[in-house]
Design an enzyme around this catalytic site. Sequence first.
Site, PDB file in Angstrom:
ATOM      1  N   HIS A  62      -0.999  -0.250  -9.904  1.00 52.42           N
ATOM      2  CA  HIS A  62      -1.653  -1.131  -8.927  1.00 52.42           C
ATOM      3  C   HIS A  62      -2.238  -2.365  -9.618  1.00 52.42           C
ATOM      4  O   HIS A  62      -3.440  -2.639  -9.550  1.00 52.42           O
ATOM      5  CB  HIS A  62      -2.749  -0.396  -8.153  1.00 52.42           C
ATOM      6  CG  HIS A  62      -3.047  -1.050  -6.829  1.00 52.42           C
ATOM      7  ND1 HIS A  62      -3.601  -0.373  -5.772  1.00 52.42           N
ATOM      8  CD2 HIS A  62      -2.883  -2.334  -6.394  1.00 52.42           C
ATOM      9  CE1 HIS A  62      -3.764  -1.195  -4.750  1.00 52.42           C
ATOM     10  NE2 HIS A  62      -3.326  -2.396  -5.107  1.00 52.42           N
ATOM     11  N   ARG A  69       0.854  -1.182   0.000  1.00 52.50           N
ATOM     12  CA  ARG A  69       0.000   0.000   0.000  1.00 52.50           C
ATOM     13  C   ARG A  69       0.892   1.234   0.000  1.00 52.50           C
ATOM     14  O   ARG A  69       1.893   1.301   0.719  1.00 52.50           O
ATOM     15  CB  ARG A  69      -0.938   0.027   1.213  1.00 52.50           C
ATOM     16  CG  ARG A  69      -2.060  -1.001   1.174  1.00 52.50           C
ATOM     17  CD  ARG A  69      -3.024  -0.738   0.032  1.00 52.50           C
ATOM     18  NE  ARG A  69      -4.142  -1.672  -0.006  1.00 52.50           N
ATOM     19  CZ  ARG A  69      -4.136  -2.829  -0.658  1.00 52.50           C
ATOM     20  NH1 ARG A  69      -3.039  -3.198  -1.311  1.00 52.50           N
ATOM     21  NH2 ARG A  69      -5.188  -3.607  -0.669  1.00 52.50           N
ATOM     22  N   GLU A  87      -4.562   7.134  -5.919  1.00 50.18           N
ATOM     23  CA  GLU A  87      -4.708   6.294  -7.109  1.00 50.18           C
ATOM     24  C   GLU A  87      -6.028   6.604  -7.800  1.00 50.18           C
ATOM     25  O   GLU A  87      -7.058   6.709  -7.138  1.00 50.18           O
ATOM     26  CB  GLU A  87      -4.650   4.812  -6.716  1.00 50.18           C
ATOM     27  CG  GLU A  87      -3.310   4.415  -6.103  1.00 50.18           C
ATOM     28  CD  GLU A  87      -3.243   2.950  -5.694  1.00 50.18           C
ATOM     29  OE1 GLU A  87      -4.227   2.209  -5.954  1.00 50.18           O
ATOM     30  OE2 GLU A  87      -2.234   2.532  -5.133  1.00 50.18           O
TER      31      GLU A  87
END
Length: 319
Positions: free
Chosen positions: A283, A235, A264
Amino acid sequence: MTLVAVLDDYQAVAERMADWRNLPDRTSVAFFHDHLPDEDTVVERLAHYEVIVAMRERTAFTRSVLERLPRLRLLVTTGMRNAAIDLEAAHENGVLVCGTPGSGGATTELAWALILGLVRHVPEEDASVRAGGWQRTVGTDLAGSTLGLLGLGRLGKAMVPVAHAFGMQVLAWSANLTAEAASDAGAERVDKDELFARSDVVSVHLKLSDRTRGLVGAAELASMKPTAWLVNTSRGPIVDEQALVAALEEGRIAGAGLDVYDQEPLPAGHPLLTAPRTILTPHIGFVTRRTYEEWYAAAVGAIAAYLDGHPVQVLTPAS
């Protein structure tokens, strides 16, 4: 008619990753491929939906969002944990939250892709060949080097046998990790400061919490070797982005491979986009066909079970 919204389907693949026809009649499913950046647009789009399928933490369901969605009754998240959903607020607003089990092992594969890309300068050499160049960098051997794992849970442990196959020594640290548990996993338990100082590659595999937020800061980066790399597939907020950008720009570490970020999608103009010696991926640690097929099939099952009055994989607190 039960209206179902499937959110943040970036690759426009959700519809074919599961058989949505298995849902009962009078169920209508809409697939949304974009990401909405603010609460007002999220609420406006979802105001009429009874069921929402959320892909990981792409859209946040905070208390204020949930309170503005009075028709929402079921929120299905891919995976069995989603830090972007306020479970207490969901429960208080009559929203059932269910998860979807799955393998989830693909993230470690991406971590190794980032490590290999960094130490062998794959992005630079690819760009050089395309521009007419040839052999512009000198790579680093993994054999004989040291991998430092921040976190030795399920994903951290999966890194160990691959590191051994490359001939690497493995160090590990987390707040509650014991020397015995580390040894059983094939690693050596060391203090956090020692891990940063000795490792040639530091890879983050911790859960985000108040305790781990900002754990990798300026002091930790300063203690790394100038020839060492940092990889984060966990993360974003675990690593202090401002401190990392400074360390990269000043050449105090060899480089970084990142799949996760504080914000994000990563916004235009973010300093990481121009930081040197980086590999940035959007991601995608969990983004594989197998994972998607497992999660979306489970989401269909969770919706059907809810409509049948027997919900499964419930995450919201019991009444």
